[in-house]
Design a protein around this motif. Structure first.
Motif, short mmCIF file in Angstrom:
data_model
loop_
_atom_site.label_atom_id
_atom_site.label_comp_id
_atom_site.label_asym_id
_atom_site.label_seq_id
_atom_site.Cartn_x
_atom_site.Cartn_y
_atom_site.Cartn_z
N LEU A 1 0.86 -1.18 0.00
CA LEU A 1 0.00 0.00 0.00
C LEU A 1 0.89 1.23 0.00
N THR A 2 0.69 2.12 -0.97
CA THR A 2 1.51 3.33 -1.03
C THR A 2 0.62 4.57 -1.00
N GLY A 3 1.26 5.65 -0.63
CA GLY A 3 0.60 6.96 -0.61
C GLY A 3 1.57 8.01 -1.11
N ALA A 4 1.29 9.25 -0.76
CA ALA A 4 2.04 10.39 -1.30
C ALA A 4 3.54 10.31 -1.05
N GLY A 5 3.94 9.73 0.07
CA GLY A 5 5.36 9.69 0.41
C GLY A 5 6.22 9.01 -0.63
N ALA B 1 13.34 5.50 -7.87
CA ALA B 1 13.94 4.19 -7.59
C ALA B 1 12.99 3.27 -6.83
N THR B 2 12.18 3.82 -5.94
CA THR B 2 11.26 2.98 -5.17
C THR B 2 10.15 2.43 -6.05
N HIS B 3 9.60 3.26 -6.94
CA HIS B 3 8.59 2.77 -7.89
C HIS B 3 9.19 1.63 -8.74
N HIS B 4 10.42 1.83 -9.22
CA HIS B 4 11.06 0.81 -10.06
C HIS B 4 11.36 -0.46 -9.27
N ALA B 5 11.73 -0.31 -8.00
CA ALA B 5 11.99 -1.50 -7.17
C ALA B 5 10.71 -2.31 -7.00
N LEU B 6 9.59 -1.63 -6.73
CA LEU B 6 8.32 -2.36 -6.58
C LEU B 6 7.94 -3.07 -7.87
N SER B 7 8.18 -2.44 -9.00
CA SER B 7 7.90 -3.08 -10.28
C SER B 7 8.76 -4.33 -10.46
N ARG C 1 0.12 7.94 -11.44
CA ARG C 1 0.41 6.84 -12.37
C ARG C 1 1.90 6.45 -12.42
N LEU C 2 2.66 6.84 -11.41
CA LEU C 2 4.10 6.55 -11.45
C LEU C 2 4.40 5.07 -11.27
N HIS C 3 3.54 4.33 -10.57
CA HIS C 3 3.73 2.87 -10.49
C HIS C 3 3.61 2.26 -11.88
N THR C 4 2.65 2.71 -12.65
CA THR C 4 2.46 2.21 -14.01
C THR C 4 3.62 2.63 -14.90
N LYS C 5 4.07 3.88 -14.76
CA LYS C 5 5.23 4.33 -15.54
C LYS C 5 6.46 3.47 -15.25
N ALA C 6 6.57 2.99 -14.02
CA ALA C 6 7.71 2.15 -13.64
C ALA C 6 7.57 0.73 -14.17
N GLY C 7 6.37 0.36 -14.61
CA GLY C 7 6.17 -0.96 -15.19
C GLY C 7 5.38 -1.92 -14.34
N THR C 8 4.89 -1.49 -13.18
CA THR C 8 4.07 -2.37 -12.35
C THR C 8 2.76 -2.65 -13.09
N LYS C 9 2.39 -3.89 -13.16
CA LYS C 9 1.19 -4.29 -13.92
C LYS C 9 -0.06 -4.33 -13.07
N ASN C 10 0.04 -4.86 -11.85
CA ASN C 10 -1.14 -5.04 -11.01
C ASN C 10 -1.22 -3.89 -10.00
N VAL C 11 -1.74 -2.75 -10.46
CA VAL C 11 -1.87 -1.55 -9.63
C VAL C 11 -3.35 -1.26 -9.43
#
Length: 166
Positions: free
Chosen positions: A51-55, A114-120, A138-148
């Motif tokens: 679970l992520t938020g603004a931080g 880096a954290t978005h990319h690590a989660l991906s 949408r930064l998780h998606t930009k990093a390549g995470t599929k299941n957001v």
């Protein structure tokens, strides 16, 4: 890159970055023991949901609202528009969409950090199952995470004429 090396890189790169002073709240560096515990946890649990938020996005240059000294509430007099305000007032809707339109080029150009990319990468490695986020960037998606799962959808330019809100 192991979690330990990733978080060490993240801390070091932040110290050289002006975004840190602008949007990232004061914090202590991650301790090696804490990083190791996180790594062990992720390696031992097969069904982790994050679970992520603004931080998570402050390091990408997107300010949060509440952080002391650096959040939007601390730096400006802007407060988010409340749902009922939005529904009741055409002027409030116009202001909302005008601010969205003006801020869109800057907001949409932000890149995953880096954290978005690590989660991906953790998702690809099957260390985590999905990311649930309150963020609209949408930064998780930009990093390549599929299941957001985006709890608040995501921000984009309106797909209708602003006059329709009037």
């Amino acid at each position: 890159m192991r979690v330990n090396n990733l978080l060490r890189f993240r801390t070091t790169s932040l110290q050289r970055c002006s975004i840190k002073q602008q949007y990232v709240p004061e914090h202590k560096p991650a301790l090696d023991d804490d990083i190791k515990r996180l790594e062990d946890f992720l390696l031992s649990k097969p069904n982790v949901v994050v679970l992520t938020g603004a931080g998570i996005s402050t390091e990408s240059g997107i300010p949060d609202y509440r952080s002391e000294g650096v959040g939007l509430y601390a730096r400006t007099n802007h407060k988010p528009i409340q749902h009922m305000e939005f529904l009741k007032s055409s002027n409030v809707r116009r202001r909302y969409w005008a601010r969205n339109f003006v801020g869109w080029p800057s907001f949409s150009s932000k890149q995953a950090n880096a954290t978005h990319h690590a989660l991906s990468r953790f998702e690809r490695e099957l260390r985590i199952q999905s990311v649930v986020t309150q963020n609209v960037d949408r930064l998780h998606t930009k990093a390549g995470t599929k299941n957001v799962v985006e709890l608040h959808e995501h921000i984009g330019l309106p797909k209708f004429d602003v006059q329709q809100c009037a």
